[in-house]
Design a protein around this motif. Structure first.
Motif, PDB file in Angstrom:
ATOM      1  N   GLY A  43      33.641  -6.956 -35.206  1.00 11.53           N
ATOM      2  CA  GLY A  43      32.857  -5.865 -35.774  1.00 11.53           C
ATOM      3  C   GLY A  43      31.703  -5.453 -34.890  1.00 11.53           C
ATOM      4  O   GLY A  43      31.433  -4.253 -34.689  1.00 11.53           O
ATOM      5  N   TYR A  47      31.323  -1.722 -33.190  1.00 11.60           N
ATOM      6  CA  TYR A  47      30.204  -0.810 -33.446  1.00 11.60           C
ATOM      7  C   TYR A  47      29.414  -0.508 -32.174  1.00 11.60           C
ATOM      8  O   TYR A  47      28.872   0.591 -32.013  1.00 11.60           O
ATOM      9  CB  TYR A  47      29.283  -1.384 -34.524  1.00 11.60           C
ATOM     10  N   GLN A  60      25.113  -4.062 -38.993  1.00 11.03           N
ATOM     11  CA  GLN A  60      26.117  -3.267 -39.694  1.00 11.03           C
ATOM     12  C   GLN A  60      27.340  -4.129 -40.037  1.00 11.03           C
ATOM     13  O   GLN A  60      27.894  -4.035 -41.124  1.00 11.03           O
ATOM     14  CB  GLN A  60      26.535  -2.083 -38.822  1.00 11.03           C
ATOM     15  N   THR A  61      27.738  -4.993 -39.111  1.00  7.35           N
ATOM     16  CA  THR A  61      28.898  -5.847 -39.344  1.00  7.35           C
ATOM     17  C   THR A  61      28.655  -6.824 -40.476  1.00  7.35           C
ATOM     18  O   THR A  61      29.506  -6.998 -41.366  1.00  7.35           O
ATOM     19  CB  THR A  61      29.257  -6.627 -38.058  1.00  7.35           C
ATOM     20  N   THR A  64      28.478  -5.154 -43.916  1.00  6.23           N
ATOM     21  CA  THR A  64      29.783  -4.589 -44.277  1.00  6.23           C
ATOM     22  C   THR A  64      30.742  -5.689 -44.726  1.00  6.23           C
ATOM     23  O   THR A  64      31.405  -5.581 -45.768  1.00  6.23           O
ATOM     24  CB  THR A  64      30.389  -3.834 -43.082  1.00  6.23           C
ATOM     25  N   GLU A  72      24.724   3.152 -44.063  1.00 11.98           N
ATOM     26  CA  GLU A  72      25.158   2.930 -42.692  1.00 11.98           C
ATOM     27  C   GLU A  72      24.048   3.271 -41.705  1.00 11.98           C
ATOM     28  O   GLU A  72      23.216   4.147 -41.945  1.00 11.98           O
ATOM     29  CB  GLU A  72      26.387   3.797 -42.371  1.00 11.98           C
ATOM     30  N   GLU A  81      34.274   5.691 -39.522  1.00  7.58           N
ATOM     31  CA  GLU A  81      34.716   5.405 -40.877  1.00  7.58           C
ATOM     32  C   GLU A  81      36.037   4.634 -40.879  1.00  7.58           C
ATOM     33  O   GLU A  81      36.235   3.697 -41.675  1.00  7.58           O
ATOM     34  CB  GLU A  81      34.865   6.712 -41.657  1.00  7.58           C
ATOM     35  N   THR A  84      35.291   1.097 -39.925  1.00  7.58           N
ATOM     36  CA  THR A  84      34.640   0.381 -41.027  1.00  7.58           C
ATOM     37  C   THR A  84      35.657  -0.025 -42.083  1.00  7.58           C
ATOM     38  O   THR A  84      35.590  -1.136 -42.636  1.00  7.58           O
ATOM     39  CB  THR A  84      33.543   1.260 -41.661  1.00  7.58           C
TER      40      THR A  84
END
Length: 354
Positions: A43, A47, A60-61, A64, A72, A81, A84
């Motif tokens: 991830g 990103y 973010q990883t 999520t 986000e 998207e 993700t």
């Protein structure tokens, strides 16, 4: 939580087969954590390729995968998207697997069992000059209790895990005839081995295995029949003992010579009696070798009383030996005295207990 008969039976089988469930549980935990790390790396790198900094990508990883649901930190594009969505599908499954593995390991006690077993193995590895008792039935249990009462370190081997429940000495669950099990009990560092398994055949196999691993080890094997004594000696036992025969002889001795038998019984087994009958073997370099009994003067040397001398190589016993008898290397002095007196004699003779 009660343990069902099926799970308990499976646990015992896995211990005997040498693949404890605790080790398997630890491997599953390691695999699960490795998967979680791999998803985090996947991830974060993904990103970063979408334009985020390392910290932003890691942040973010994590939220999520953890399904926290914060807003986000990336610009919402079709590529971001889609990535993700892929990360959520992979990451959530990995997190749930981790939770399941950890809960199973903790609630079923496999991890705790494995860590406890590792601690037990470490304690056995640190033992030196200990005694190994193979078989924790009536004879093995009595031998273990007597040795522990006398301050000796003991490791017990038995194939039945239920017999060893609550035991206070280190133990190994397994077949005593297995080389790996004997090594796990520290046979290479042991002082002696007592073999008292459920059958003469099992005792014979274990005796053969122990003798092959340690040609110099003192091995005392229990013989269930008089005929099996000779076979056990041929298999490598230093001495084969038939408890029924010994018990019968002791009962007869108590009937005929009660005071003498009771005195010997207390001297050999009662910890409240200070004096002991013990043997001191003379090594090749002992300063007592070549001297006469009168020249050594055991009572004057240490205060103990010399009862007998056993000639080398399991020779005959010579009770109250004459003063002119010359002591040979390998001979054993049978003395009656306090532990301090016997220790002084060993110090003078430069030997260990026979």
């Amino acid at each position: 939580m009660p343990v069902t008969r099926t799970s308990e039976s499976y646990r015992r089988r896995s211990l005997l087969s040498g693949v404890p469930q605790g080790a398997a549980a630890l491997r599953r935990v390691a695999v699960a954590l490795a998967g979680l790390v791999a998803v985090t790396v996947f991830g974060t790198v993904g990103y970063m390729l979408l334009g985020l900094s390392f910290i932003e990508a890691l942040y973010q990883t994590v939220f999520t995968v953890a399904t926290v649901g914060y807003s986000e930190v990336y610009e919402r594009t079709a590529a971001a998207e889609i990535f993700t969505i892929i990360l959520i599908v992979i990451g959530v499954g990995t997190v749930l697997y981790n939770l399941g593995v950890l809960v199973e390991a903790v609630t079923e006690g496999h991890l705790r069992e494995y860590l406890w077993r590792r601690k037990m193995d470490t304690s056995i590895e640190q033992l030196r000059d200990h005694l190994i008792v193979c078989g924790y039935g009536r004879v093995g249990r009595a031998s273990t209790a007597n040795l522990v009462d006398r301050g000796h370190q003991v490791v017990v081997i038995d194939s039945d895990a239920e017999r060893l429940a609550g035991i206070e000495v280190p133990f190994v669950v397994g077949d005593a005839s297995s080389d790996d099990v004997l090594r796990a009990a520290g046979i290479d560092r042991a002082r002696a081995l007592i073999c008292a398994l459920d059958t003469d055949a099992a005792t014979t196999y274990a005796t053969l295995s122990a003798r092959a691993l340690r040609p110099d080890l003192v091995i005392i094997s229990r013989a269930r029949t008089i005929d099996s004594k000779a076979k056990l000696v041929l298999a490598g036992a230093t001495r084969a003992v038939n408890p029924q025969l010994i018990g019968g002889r002791r009962m007869a001795s108590f009937a005929l010579y009660a005071d003498v038998a009771e005195f010997l019984d207390e001297v050999m087994h009662d910890d409240d009696i200070e004096h002991r009958i013990e043997g001191v073997r003379l090594g090749n370099r002992s300063p007592l070798v070549g001297r006469t009994v009168a020249g050594v003067d055991v009572p004057g040397l240490c205060g103990a009383t010399l009862l007998a001398v056993r000639k080398p190589r399991k020779g005959e016993f010579v009770p109250t030996p004459a003063g002119e008898m010359v002591l040979e290397a390998g001979a054993t002095l049978i003395v009656f005295g306090t532990p301090d007196q016997v220790d002084r004699l060993r110090g003078e003779a430069g030997t260990l207990a026979s």
